[in-house]
Design a protein around this motif. Structure first.
Motif, PDB file in Angstrom:
ATOM      1  N   ASP A  19       0.874  -1.172   0.000  1.00 19.01           N
ATOM      2  CA  ASP A  19       0.000   0.000   0.000  1.00 19.01           C
ATOM      3  C   ASP A  19       0.912   1.222   0.000  1.00 19.01           C
ATOM      4  N   SER A  21       1.442   5.279  -0.115  1.00 18.91           N
ATOM      5  CA  SER A  21       0.728   6.500   0.234  1.00 18.91           C
ATOM      6  C   SER A  21       1.501   7.726  -0.243  1.00 18.91           C
ATOM      7  N   THR A  47      -2.048  -1.009  -3.794  1.00 14.24           N
ATOM      8  CA  THR A  47      -2.992   0.014  -3.363  1.00 14.24           C
ATOM      9  C   THR A  47      -2.287   1.359  -3.407  1.00 14.24           C
ATOM     10  N   ASN A  49      -2.750   5.134  -2.038  1.00 14.20           N
ATOM     11  CA  ASN A  49      -3.476   5.964  -1.095  1.00 14.20           C
ATOM     12  C   ASN A  49      -3.247   7.425  -1.425  1.00 14.20           C
ATOM     13  N   TRP A  81      -7.563   2.107  -5.359  1.00 11.45           N
ATOM     14  CA  TRP A  81      -7.358   3.508  -4.983  1.00 11.45           C
ATOM     15  C   TRP A  81      -7.985   3.713  -3.611  1.00 11.45           C
ATOM     16  N   SER A  82      -7.268   4.419  -2.751  1.00  7.31           N
ATOM     17  CA  SER A  82      -7.642   4.552  -1.351  1.00  7.31           C
ATOM     18  C   SER A  82      -7.682   6.019  -0.936  1.00  7.31           C
ATOM     19  N   THR A  83      -8.580   6.327  -0.003  1.00  7.82           N
ATOM     20  CA  THR A  83      -8.661   7.683   0.545  1.00  7.82           C
ATOM     21  C   THR A  83      -8.147   7.700   1.982  1.00  7.82           C
ATOM     22  N   HIS A  84      -7.637   8.822   2.382  1.00 13.10           N
ATOM     23  CA  HIS A  84      -7.206   9.050   3.770  1.00 13.10           C
ATOM     24  C   HIS A  84      -7.411  10.540   4.021  1.00 13.10           C
ATOM     25  N   SER A  96     -14.151  11.705   1.591  1.00 14.05           N
ATOM     26  CA  SER A  96     -14.035  10.256   1.415  1.00 14.05           C
ATOM     27  C   SER A  96     -15.145   9.735   0.510  1.00 14.05           C
ATOM     28  N   ALA A 104     -12.483   5.347  -5.822  1.00 12.92           N
ATOM     29  CA  ALA A 104     -11.719   4.763  -4.709  1.00 12.92           C
ATOM     30  C   ALA A 104     -12.518   3.598  -4.136  1.00 12.92           C
ATOM     31  N   GLN A 106     -11.138   1.814  -1.258  1.00  7.89           N
ATOM     32  CA  GLN A 106     -10.687   1.641   0.120  1.00  7.89           C
ATOM     33  C   GLN A 106     -10.755   3.012   0.782  1.00  7.89           C
ATOM     34  N   GLU A 108      -9.681   4.809   4.405  1.00  8.26           N
ATOM     35  CA  GLU A 108      -9.046   4.712   5.717  1.00  8.26           C
ATOM     36  C   GLU A 108      -9.869   5.547   6.684  1.00  8.26           C
TER      37      GLU A 108
END
Length: 168
Positions: A19, A21, A47, A49, A81-84, A96, A104, A106, A108
């Motif tokens: 993952d 970021s 992934t 982020n 694709w992930s959000t934080h 988000s 996205a 995923q 977080e």
């Protein structure tokens, strides 16, 4: 970009699921982000982020960033694709959800929105928005929503951080 390639490859030598970021992605040059994300994918990241590290971005901007990155990054369809998102301006959940609308898959989150400064995206807000507005988002989480209140109270008890009575 070179450091991204080297570090992702190094991490990949230890485990398969990497993952990556992009710290402070929302205030970074989008062209540079595409280069970095491309390098991470080529080196084996599974992934990507895209953090709103300082809680600065608006939902429209975050949607557009995720959309543009997914369109412009070679190999984008082969990664998650992930959000934080941080809540400094009170938009972590909205950002988000905008990220989810842009592709996205995923998010977080934290229970009760706990996190540095103003906190991070609240699990309970995202989960219930996706469930309540299923027709709009079309996403499932697999989370047992009957346990959210219990988990929230347990986290509050262990951290000593009370849940406001008007908490969503």
């Amino acid at each position: 970009v070179d450091r991204t390639r080297k570090m992702v490859a190094h991490a990949k030598s230890y485990c398969h699921d990497i993952d990556f970021s992009c710290e402070d992605a929302c205030r970074s040059d989008p062209v540079f982000l595409v280069e970095v994300c491309t390098a991470a994918i080529e080196a084996g990241a599974k992934t990507l982020n895209i953090p709103d590290t300082v809680g600065y971005t608006t939902p429209d901007e975050y949607f557009e960033l995720i959309r543009q990155l997914r369109e412009a990054t070679p190999g984008a369809d082969n990664v998650i694709w992930s959000t934080h998102c941080h809540d400094d301006l009170g938009m972590a959940t909205a950002n988000s959800l905008a990220g989810i609308r842009a592709g996205a898959r995923q998010v977080e989150v934290t229970v009760n929105g706990i996190g540095e400064r103003a906190g991070n995206t609240s699990l309970e807000e995202v989960v219930m928005a996706l469930r309540t507005r299923h027709a709009h988002f079309g996403m499932e989480t697999g989370i047992d929503t009957t346990q959210i209140t219990r988990a929230s109270h347990m986290v509050a008890s262990y951290t000593g951080i009370s849940v406001p009575p008007n908490k969503a």
